[in-house]
Design a protein around this motif. Structure first.
Motif, PDB file in Angstrom:
ATOM      1  N   SER A 177       0.957  -1.151  -0.063  1.00  0.00           N
ATOM      2  CA  SER A 177       0.083   0.026  -0.028  1.00  0.00           C
ATOM      3  C   SER A 177       0.737   1.302   0.219  1.00  0.00           C
ATOM      4  N   LEU A 178       2.101   1.144   0.494  1.00  0.00           N
ATOM      5  CA  LEU A 178       2.800   2.330   0.536  1.00  0.00           C
ATOM      6  C   LEU A 178       3.449   2.531  -0.846  1.00  0.00           C
ATOM      7  N   GLN A 179       3.859   1.598  -1.487  1.00  0.00           N
ATOM      8  CA  GLN A 179       4.414   1.687  -2.924  1.00  0.00           C
ATOM      9  C   GLN A 179       3.191   1.854  -3.771  1.00  0.00           C
ATOM     10  N   ALA A 180       2.101   1.715  -3.455  1.00  0.00           N
ATOM     11  CA  ALA A 180       0.743   2.126  -4.514  1.00  0.00           C
ATOM     12  C   ALA A 180       0.522   3.445  -4.122  1.00  0.00           C
ATOM     13  N   TRP A 181       0.668   4.024  -2.907  1.00  0.00           N
ATOM     14  CA  TRP A 181       0.416   5.401  -2.656  1.00  0.00           C
ATOM     15  C   TRP A 181       1.487   6.264  -3.071  1.00  0.00           C
ATOM     16  N   ALA A 182       2.667   5.946  -3.140  1.00  0.00           N
ATOM     17  CA  ALA A 182       3.818   6.684  -3.433  1.00  0.00           C
ATOM     18  C   ALA A 182       3.785   6.953  -4.957  1.00  0.00           C
ATOM     19  N   LYS A 183       3.314   6.102  -5.714  1.00  0.00           N
ATOM     20  CA  LYS A 183       3.308   6.280  -7.143  1.00  0.00           C
ATOM     21  C   LYS A 183       2.116   7.390  -7.612  1.00  0.00           C
ATOM     22  N   GLN A 184       1.072   7.407  -6.769  1.00  0.00           N
ATOM     23  CA  GLN A 184       0.400   8.520  -6.947  1.00  0.00           C
ATOM     24  C   GLN A 184       0.546   9.882  -6.651  1.00  0.00           C
ATOM     25  N   GLY A 220      15.167   0.715  -5.342  1.00  0.00           N
ATOM     26  CA  GLY A 220      15.162   1.712  -6.562  1.00  0.00           C
ATOM     27  C   GLY A 220      14.053   2.737  -6.596  1.00  0.00           C
ATOM     28  N   ALA A 221      13.511   2.827  -5.406  1.00  0.00           N
ATOM     29  CA  ALA A 221      12.459   3.693  -4.834  1.00  0.00           C
ATOM     30  C   ALA A 221      12.906   5.247  -4.985  1.00  0.00           C
ATOM     31  N   SER A 222      12.195   6.137  -5.371  1.00  0.00           N
ATOM     32  CA  SER A 222      12.499   7.532  -5.520  1.00  0.00           C
ATOM     33  C   SER A 222      11.991   8.205  -4.062  1.00  0.00           C
TER      34      SER A 222
END
Length: 329
Positions: free
Chosen positions: A147-154, A182-184
């Motif tokens: 859910s963190l990764q999905a939120w961050a993409k938005q 590889g996260a921004s």
């Protein structure tokens, strides 16, 4: 007196004096300690490491039968007090609290560190460890890593993370996370971890890596959401929070820690006695419970084990710093 006679006198003197000196040295080590011991803490009074040092000092007095006096020598991220440790007389009456920054990270972070921790300090024992936890603000719609990764993409401007000081463990762990995932992730710098925690709770910062010991109460109060811990296995302190490998980040592993060191050259017998006494301290139920309540995992072991631990820690952070292109201070 002939040259031959002088040589005989010199040989005779050495044959008498050297065994006496050796015997006196052994006797001194056996009698250790005969007077109060100073425990140098390279941080201000009242902080987490200072609290650990004072509790250990109080229990060590019981084991050794001599007062153990804590002296705070703060400054330069722990470097000032650590340098004083290296300059102390190596007789066991000056011991020091060691932490990652000045002992395992400093050589890779500073252009001119005024001491060499590997050459000028002798490890005695690892007292405790606290893995870090990636914690997000409870104000975010985030409950786990997916859910963190999905939120961050938005997020148009991307996600951000609080950084409690350049070269701090939470800074280096954030960089390691970027390298492995590889996260921004944009850094939001603070003077210390406490300020970063406060702003993360308030929702001004999205997340941060921070030792479990620093945020255990905030997690239990549902002010922060724990996402994973930087350990190879789950922590008894947060048994429902996944370990790094469970979220596909096997390499994002590391901890904050406290240990005891002495100046290089401290006799083996003195180091052995300190190690034995400190292991006894760490086996006490009250000490283990006190550490647990602060989010710390009790360790212990031999001086050689602690030496290898420090080396591995230093090698890991050196690699992270070099790969990041971080400029030395």
């Amino acid at each position: 007196m002939s040259a031959h006679s002088k040589s005989l006198v010199h040989w005779f003197s050495r044959s008498i004096l050297l065994p006496l000196i050796a015997t006196a040295s052994i006797a001194a080590q056996a009698a250790y300690p005969e007077r109060p011991i100073t425990l140098i803490v390279p941080f201000p009074a009242g902080g987490g490491s200072d609290n650990v040092a004072r509790m250990v000092a109080a229990k060590l007095e019981t084991e050794l039968g001599q007062p153990v006096v804590v002296e705070n020598k703060a400054g330069a991220g722990g470097n000032i007090g650590t340098r004083l440790m290296t300059q102390a007389k190596p007789d066991g009456y000056s011991i020091g609290l060691a932490t990652p920054g000045p002992v395992s990270v400093g050589k890779s972070l500073y252009k001119q560190l005024p001491y060499d921790p590997e050459k000028e300090l002798r490890p005695v024992i690892l007292l405790n460890e606290s893995p870090l936890v990636l914690a997000s603000s409870a104000k975010l719609p985030v409950k786990d890593m997916p859910s963190l990764q999905a939120w961050a993409k938005q997020q148009k401007e991307g996600a951000n993370a609080g950084i409690g000081g350049t070269g701090s463990i939470n800074h280096l762990m954030t960089e390691l996370y970027r390298q492995e995932s590889g996260a921004s992730l944009m850094d939001v710098p603070y003077k210390g971890g406490a300020e970063a925690v406060t702003d993360t709770i308030a929702g001004h910062v999205d997340m941060l890596f921070i030792p479990i010991s620093a945020v255990l109460s905030s997690i239990k109060a549902n002010q922060l959401t724990p996402l994973f811990i930087t350990s190879n296995s789950r922590s008894a302190l947060l048994p429902d929070v996944p370990a790094a490998q469970e979220v596909g980040l096997r390499g994002v592993v590391g901890s904050a820690w406290n240990g005891i060191v002495v100046p290089a050259g401290t006799p083996d017998g003195v180091v052995a006695k300190l190690n034995e006494a400190l292991n006894a301290v760490l086996k006490r139920d009250d000490v283990r419970e006190a550490f647990r309540s602060q989010g710390l995992e009790t360790k212990g072991g031999t001086p050689d084990q602690f030496r290898e631990f420090i080396k591995a820690d230093a090698d890991k952070w050196r690699g992270v710093i070099e790969k990041s292109g971080m400029q030395k201070i």
